[in-house]
Design an enzyme around this catalytic site. Structure first.
Site, PDB file in Angstrom:
ATOM      1  N   HIS A 332       0.856  -1.188   0.000  1.00 26.58           N
ATOM      2  CA  HIS A 332       0.000   0.000   0.000  1.00 26.58           C
ATOM      3  C   HIS A 332       0.887   1.231   0.000  1.00 26.58           C
ATOM      4  O   HIS A 332       2.013   1.202   0.503  1.00 26.58           O
ATOM      5  CB  HIS A 332      -0.922  -0.013   1.227  1.00 26.58           C
ATOM      6  CG  HIS A 332      -1.978   1.054   1.181  1.00 26.58           C
ATOM      7  ND1 HIS A 332      -1.777   2.309   1.718  1.00 26.58           N
ATOM      8  CD2 HIS A 332      -3.223   1.051   0.651  1.00 26.58           C
ATOM      9  CE1 HIS A 332      -2.871   3.030   1.516  1.00 26.58           C
ATOM     10  NE2 HIS A 332      -3.750   2.301   0.870  1.00 26.58           N
ATOM     11  N   ASP A 391      -7.961  -4.493  -0.792  1.00 26.28           N
ATOM     12  CA  ASP A 391      -8.363  -5.049  -2.084  1.00 26.28           C
ATOM     13  C   ASP A 391      -8.078  -6.545  -2.182  1.00 26.28           C
ATOM     14  O   ASP A 391      -8.701  -7.245  -2.980  1.00 26.28           O
ATOM     15  CB  ASP A 391      -7.633  -4.327  -3.224  1.00 26.28           C
ATOM     16  CG  ASP A 391      -8.065  -2.880  -3.353  1.00 26.28           C
ATOM     17  OD1 ASP A 391      -9.276  -2.621  -3.332  1.00 26.28           O
ATOM     18  OD2 ASP A 391      -7.196  -2.000  -3.469  1.00 26.28           O
TER      19      ASP A 391
END
Length: 454
Positions: A332, A391
């Site tokens: 991320h 995700d």
């Protein structure tokens, strides 16, 4: 024939595109020479400070003896830990998205009476203009639901007599209407596509005012309008976790940039939708699902750690799946040790996988989550930790909820419109200069040459 002509890339276009590349490429070393923060981030992934916000905070480091060190990720909505928010409404056996939207917009946790009034207001706004479904959504349905959603949002401008009024009361009214209508615009757009392009039956179910946003999504999507309590609960948690993520993510920054120009709400939201559509942003969970499908076809034993790790190495070496060199769902821009949204989600994913009889797949996801950081750190130099992001699990959840893949990113938008709305209003309240970052020109100065001498 016209459609083919419209979409055709001719030899002339190919030649001109080569000219674009030839004269548009910038030497990579120049970015270092001029200390350009590409992507508005430094080498450690830390974002360049471009604004202030009270809406949310993304934390991945803490101060220890005056030094910033990585820590378990934290996400705060208006200063409240999102883990506490989820834990609160789950313990009380109620839905949380509406409460979360209220908190993001108004900066306070609502009491029961206030929450009921707010939920009723959203239900009141959950009605499209007369004939909108027939005249707009059913006409020329797109294969991409994000384009359909953006077109619908822009078209709502023409139904709004105060479309250009950027006063806070009017923008709040517009934002609440969009929060209420996004599920209808997204699902009805999919139903039109599924009917006209895929030849399936057409279902246009009306939402019910007594149902939550998550329940209404499942109700208007499914032919029989049926769903289990756990399905609705998991979808609601997904909406809460995707509702907001700081002012610096691409689509929310887009909201600030476009709002700062003084434009209308519909244009600002459509621009944010365009950002979210990108596979590097809202479309990432689709990449995860397709990557896992490819893994299933190429790994014989899903429990063999060596075989799974070998496949992950092939991903990094651009020898598997889409040859992009990425393990989707891992890493991320901000979080290092952990993404709190993924941690929260995982418990619900486990329960849903049991209900759906997909426990073996959940074990595979868990194995990849454990192995991928090891493989990445062994293969590449990394500046901070790598962990599963939200995700990684959201696509798996949506597949277990039998949501069509065309709606994965619109579901993200249905949630994130709450955060975008809060940021748009914040930008208007604190209106300053139009956002205009600098770009340094590195082209050489040249004389103008008359056309006959070129």
């Amino acid at each position: 024939m016209m459609a083919n002509k419209f979409s055709e890339i001719t030899p002339d276009i190919l030649n001109l595109s080569e000219l674009c590349v030839k004269n548009g490429s910038i030497a990579p070393e120049l970015y270092g020479k001029f200390d350009v923060k590409r992507g508005l981030r430094d080498l450690n992934g830390k974002g360049v400070l471009t604004g202030l916000t009270e809406i949310s905070e993304v934390c991945s480091t803490k101060l220890v003896d005056g030094e910033s060190v990585p820590c378990e990720g934290k996400l705060y909505y208006r200063g409240v830990d999102v883990e506490k928010i989820v834990g609160g409404f789950i313990r009380e056996n109620r839905f949380g998205f509406e409460e979360t939207a209220y908190l993001l917009l108004f900066g306070e946790l609502p009491d029961r009476k206030t929450l009921d009034k707010f939920t009723a207001l959203l239900a009141q706004y959950r009605t499209l203009p007369t004939s909108f479904v027939r005249d707009i959504i059913m006409k020329a349905p797109s294969k991409d639901m994000m384009n359909t959603l953006a077109r619908s949002v822009l078209t709502l401008y023409s139904y709004d007599e105060r479309a250009d009024d950027v006063s806070v009361p009017n923008v709040l009214r517009q934002c609440l209407q969009l929060i209420a209508l996004f599920p209808l615009l997204s699902v009805y757009g999919y139903q039109a596509y599924n009917h006209y392009h895929e030849g399936q039956s057409l279902y246009i179910h009306s939402p019910l005012p007594e149902l939550s946003t998550a329940e209404n999504i499942l109700r208007i999507l499914r032919p029989d309008s049926g769903y289990t309590a756990l399905e609705a609960r998991v979808l609601d948690v997904a909406l809460v976790l995707h509702a907001e993520h700081g002012g610096g993510n691409n689509s929310t920054f887009t909201t600030h940039v476009v709002t700062s120009s003084g434009t209308d709400t519909y244009s600002a939201v459509a621009a944010s939708l365009g950002s979210l559509k990108g596979p590097k942003h809202g479309g990432a969970n689709i990449k995860v699902v397709r990557m896992i499908d490819d893994l299933k076809q190429n790994v014989r034993d899903w429990e063999d750690e060596d075989e799974v790790a070998c496949y992950l190495k092939k991903l990094l070496h651009k020898e598997a799946f889409d040859h992009a060199g990425l393990i989707y769902g891992m890493g991320h821009a901000v979080y290092s040790l952990s993404d709190p949204r993924a941690n929260i989600f995982k418990a619900f994913v486990s329960s849903l996988s049991e209900e759906k009889g997909r426990g073996e797949e959940f074990k595979l996801y868990s194995l990849i989550e454990r192995l991928a950081p090891q493989v990445i750190s062994a293969e590449r130099k990394i500046y901070k930790g790598v962990s599963a992001n939200v995700d990684f699990y959201s696509g798996f959840v949506y597949s277990m909820l039998d949501l069509p893949i065309e709606l994965y990113t619109p579901i993200f938008a249905i949630s994130r419109i709450a955060g975008w709305s809060a940021h748009r209003i914040e930008e208007l309240i604190n209106a300053g200069k139009i956002i205009r970052p600098a770009y340094k020109s590195v082209s050489e100065r040249r004389d103008y040459t008359p056309i006959g001498e070129r």
